[in-house]
Design an enzyme around this catalytic site. Sequence first.
Site, short mmCIF file in Angstrom:
data_model
loop_
_atom_site.label_atom_id
_atom_site.label_comp_id
_atom_site.label_asym_id
_atom_site.label_seq_id
_atom_site.Cartn_x
_atom_site.Cartn_y
_atom_site.Cartn_z
N GLY A 1 0.82 -1.20 0.00
CA GLY A 1 0.00 0.00 0.00
C GLY A 1 0.85 1.25 0.00
O GLY A 1 2.08 1.20 0.18
N LEU A 2 0.20 2.39 -0.21
CA LEU A 2 0.90 3.67 -0.20
C LEU A 2 1.43 3.98 1.19
O LEU A 2 0.94 3.43 2.18
CB LEU A 2 -0.06 4.77 -0.68
N THR B 1 1.94 -0.97 8.98
CA THR B 1 2.56 -1.34 10.26
C THR B 1 1.51 -1.45 11.35
O THR B 1 1.58 -2.34 12.21
CB THR B 1 3.61 -0.29 10.64
N GLU C 1 -5.91 34.23 -10.23
CA GLU C 1 -6.79 33.35 -9.45
C GLU C 1 -8.24 33.50 -9.89
O GLU C 1 -8.99 32.51 -9.92
CB GLU C 1 -6.65 33.66 -7.96
N ASP D 1 0.81 25.35 -12.93
CA ASP D 1 -0.36 25.00 -13.74
C ASP D 1 0.05 24.33 -15.04
O ASP D 1 -0.54 23.32 -15.45
CB ASP D 1 -1.18 26.27 -14.03
N GLY E 1 1.69 5.49 4.69
CA GLY E 1 0.70 6.08 5.58
C GLY E 1 -0.65 5.42 5.59
O GLY E 1 -1.56 5.90 6.28
N THR E 2 -0.83 4.33 4.85
CA THR E 2 -2.15 3.68 4.81
C THR E 2 -2.38 2.75 6.00
O THR E 2 -3.50 2.27 6.16
CB THR E 2 -2.30 2.88 3.51
#
EC number: 3.4.24.-
Length: 822
Positions: free
Chosen positions: A386-387, A393, A612, A694, A389-390
């Site tokens: 997984g990525l 652990t 903006e 952008d 921080g998912t």
Amino acid sequence: MASASAAAETLAAASLPVASPSRSLLRPLPRRASAGGGCSASVRISAVPPRGLGFAVVQRRVLRRPPAARANVEREGDGAEASGPGEASSSSSGDGDRDGAAAAAEAGGDGASTSTTSAAATPPQPPSSKRGENKWRRKLIKGGGVGRWLWEPIVQGREMGFLLLQLGFAIFALRMLRPEIALPGSEPRPQTTYVSVPYSDFLASIDKNQVKKVEVDGVHIMFRLRPEVEARAMEQPQVQRGTDSVADNAGVPRRIVFTTTRPVDIKTPYEKMVENSVEFGSPDKRSGGLLNSALVALIYVVLIAVVLQRLPISFSQHSAGQLRNRKNSNSGGAKVSESTDIVTFADVAGVDEAKEELEEIVEFLRNPERYIRLGARPPRGVLLVGLPGTGKTLLAKAVAGEAEVPFISCSASEFVELYVGMGAARVRDLFARAKKESPSIIFIDEIDAVAKSRDGRYRIVSNDEREQTLNQLLTEMDGFDTNSAVIVLGATNRADVLDPALRRPGRFDRVVMVEAPDRFGRESILKVHVSRKELPLGKDVDLSDIAAMTTGFTGADLANLVNEAALLAGRSNKEIVEKIDFICAVERSIAGIEKKHAKLKGNEKAVVARHEVGHAVVGTAVANLLPGQPRVEKLSILPRSGGALGFTYTPPTTEDRYLLFVDELRGRLVTLLGGRAAEEVVLSGRVSTGALDDIRRATDMAYKAVAEYGLNQRIGPISVATLSNGGLDESGGSPWGRDQGHLVDLVQREVKALLQSALDVALSVVRANPTVLEGLGAYLEENEKVEGEELQEWLKSVVAPKELTSFIRGKQEQVLQLEAGS
């Protein structure tokens, strides 16, 4: 009674305190004859040296006795040896021994002697320590001879080395501070007194033949007198004043060295010194004297300390060449989790599918016999992919917490270090430790550090150490017994680079995908973190709304979001955490922190404000054509820490989306280029570098649409990357060539045409809404922030020109015209 008295006398003699194992103590005690039938007492004295010495001194005295009594004593002595720590033993305190002897005397006869012998034969129990029990060993001395002292080492060679090192430091400091103190076995150094005299006294002493030795160093001269003259000089007042500061040790010789300075215009009387047979010379400046010697000695001491600290060789009584970890742990960084804060599946939210995959693992660890008796083989390994921080652990810890088994965790990078062969050795030690504590779990985090594919695609040069570690890992995972009850959990975010031999069934049987949570998962994660922190929430806080605002956030991102919201509320001295705190925390995570002092001024402020507003106008026009698209909610021209000078916030959709349609992709391209289009319209073609990010994002999106998503009619449904690499061959080969230069040129032309068409459409939208562009731009330039209903009031009059409608619906007229023109 006589026998008991003899035993009591012997015990009283044994109760004398033993301070150190001196040579006088090494002599065995004299025999004491028993007066009652030839029975005798066996006495054992244990002298435990002070802390820091690495030896235990044991003295035992064995006396002759009749065969029958000796047999009884031996049987009782064996029983005493087999007893535990609570057994009775003779102490070295005099009162207890006398009481025991008196009790034995009342019993009378041989029985009293035998009882005393049994109690005295029990060995004393050494005090336990955290490093383990000292190895006290008993050896029976056959033949009934005289007792002996037995020396047993109770420290390892490394500790002995440190003791010797400390002793060396002590001797070094002693020689530096008190050089007059002699070491054992050496002659004491003479105390030297330096007395300064005029140069005329030196010349007079030379003329009178009173000088024994002279040392000349330029104009500085040091000399010593002859012994008979030096004895008379000791009585002079100036010499006595110089010797008062020196400690007056008995038996330590003293000497006087006179110093003087020669005038530069007077020659040194070398002829007179030669005539009087005076020893003279100059100091050897190649050696730096006492300070240089001290520095050299200190360097050697530090070098020995470093070698003893880092040397991986054990000097114990085992193998002299046995390698071991310099941190006193054969398994490297592997450690058993002993934290009282046990993690369970209740603490893990948002990954329900991964939980279901791991429930069977937990059930096997709780009741392995249920599966083994049916012939089922449990999964030997589970790979969590997984990525970052998912929660990979955290899931592994939850499995250990639910199963209530030892959880041995380590990082794959800890296997490979400086010493060759340490990686494979640590893998062996790790699995041996897990088998010993089975059922247990081995968790290897970031396993791709040592398990990269060996086919050459994911490595630049060969690394034999990593390959040996990987081979040992493969062997250990494939060599499990069917009832070992040890499961390996691996975590990685690069499953594509792992070696195929590691991913095959039999090693990592299951691959559990730990994905980013959906909206309901994010809400559950937020509830877990809020309840754990006991966060006081305001009435306007709805965690479902916060979850809808955080599309794409992982579990770690959400935990940080809750913490940031609490910090922002505490910064404002609030009693509760409000919704605005969560919104500000989301903006900090996405765009960075607002800078309070870096304000835009003059022309730059006007350009950024129109930029903006251009994004907002084009985005609103696209949202009017595509139902379900989110609308702009906030405009800001306050610089942020991420480098952005302005900020246009468009919240994600209210529902999780997994697909991106072609009209939505084209709408995003036009919106990204809306700021650049507004600058061209307002400044009449004088654009700035503010559209850097952008343009970068729009180029990436256009390339993927053409080269990967197959959304271009000229290129067709082709993956250019796969085509250029020669297919998806696992070995990295190229079955039919990679010369696709013409295809790459075609992709570049299509990407350029698509981006130019999007910019032209954005220009059309901006020109169709001049009132909103100028009015809202001026208002934003003045107030620096516009959001909410006030912003929607400005944007409700935005119109979408027909060019935007044609472009979003996939009309290629303008693109084809550009291609024909090129």
